[in-house]
Design a protein around this motif. Sequence first.
Motif, PDB file in Angstrom:
ATOM      1  N   SER A 247      -6.914  22.053 139.927  1.00 24.01           N
ATOM      2  CA  SER A 247      -6.771  23.189 140.842  1.00 24.01           C
ATOM      3  C   SER A 247      -7.814  23.163 141.956  1.00 24.01           C
ATOM      4  O   SER A 247      -7.701  23.902 142.926  1.00 24.01           O
TER       5      SER A 247
ATOM      6  N   THR B  64      -4.692  30.213 144.231  1.00 25.27           N
ATOM      7  CA  THR B  64      -5.168  29.737 142.936  1.00 25.27           C
ATOM      8  C   THR B  64      -4.808  30.709 141.824  1.00 25.27           C
ATOM      9  O   THR B  64      -4.420  30.291 140.726  1.00 25.27           O
TER      10      THR B  64
ATOM     11  N   ASP C 178      -1.230  30.176 141.055  1.00 24.38           N
ATOM     12  CA  ASP C 178      -1.111  28.865 140.405  1.00 24.38           C
ATOM     13  C   ASP C 178      -1.496  29.001 138.931  1.00 24.38           C
ATOM     14  O   ASP C 178      -0.853  28.423 138.054  1.00 24.38           O
TER      15      ASP C 178
ATOM     16  N   PRO D   2       1.850  24.725 142.393  1.00 24.53           N
ATOM     17  CA  PRO D   2       1.488  25.377 143.659  1.00 24.53           C
ATOM     18  C   PRO D   2       2.335  26.620 143.939  1.00 24.53           C
ATOM     19  O   PRO D   2       3.546  26.545 144.084  1.00 24.53           O
ATOM     20  N   CYS D   3       1.654  27.742 143.970  1.00 27.41           N
ATOM     21  CA  CYS D   3       2.313  29.026 144.252  1.00 27.41           C
ATOM     22  C   CYS D   3       1.722  29.688 145.488  1.00 27.41           C
ATOM     23  O   CYS D   3       2.088  30.801 145.816  1.00 27.41           O
TER      24      CYS D   3
ATOM     25  N   MET E  88       0.005  20.373 138.551  1.00 30.93           N
ATOM     26  CA  MET E  88      -0.282  21.544 139.363  1.00 30.93           C
ATOM     27  C   MET E  88       0.979  22.368 139.525  1.00 30.93           C
ATOM     28  O   MET E  88       2.077  21.855 139.441  1.00 30.93           O
TER      29      MET E  88
END
Length: 132
Positions: A40, A7, A10, A3-4, A1
């Motif tokens: 996700s 979604t 990401d 993670p930003c 993953m």
Amino acid sequence: MFPCGTTALDFVGTLQARRGQTPDERIGTPGRLDTWFVQSGLLDEEPGSDAADLRAALDLREAIYSLARSRIDGGPLPSWAVTVVNRQAAGSPVVTCLCPGGETSRYGLPGPDRSRPRGCRGLRGRGVGPVA
């Protein structure tokens, strides 16, 4: 993953070191795209993406990146990117259905059987349908 915070971001992060000499493509095969959908949290099970689904996903990812970059830079939104995002947004949405055991299942993303609930295989014709 990757993670930003959202979604969409990401998803953009699946191409790492984008501006470096050797970008790292994290979803370069249909199978890796399927894995990303599950990791996700978009889908419960891998949807069975094919090469066309992968190409559409990569096009969408680059459109999202271009739109975000334009906003950061204070420029206008590229019309091609707006078109790509809107075309994808107009397609089949992910639908959540309630299964007989009380669990939910999400379906509707890439794969040959877009209309069947993944977690409730074979139950669509027996009264299992989308959660309202």
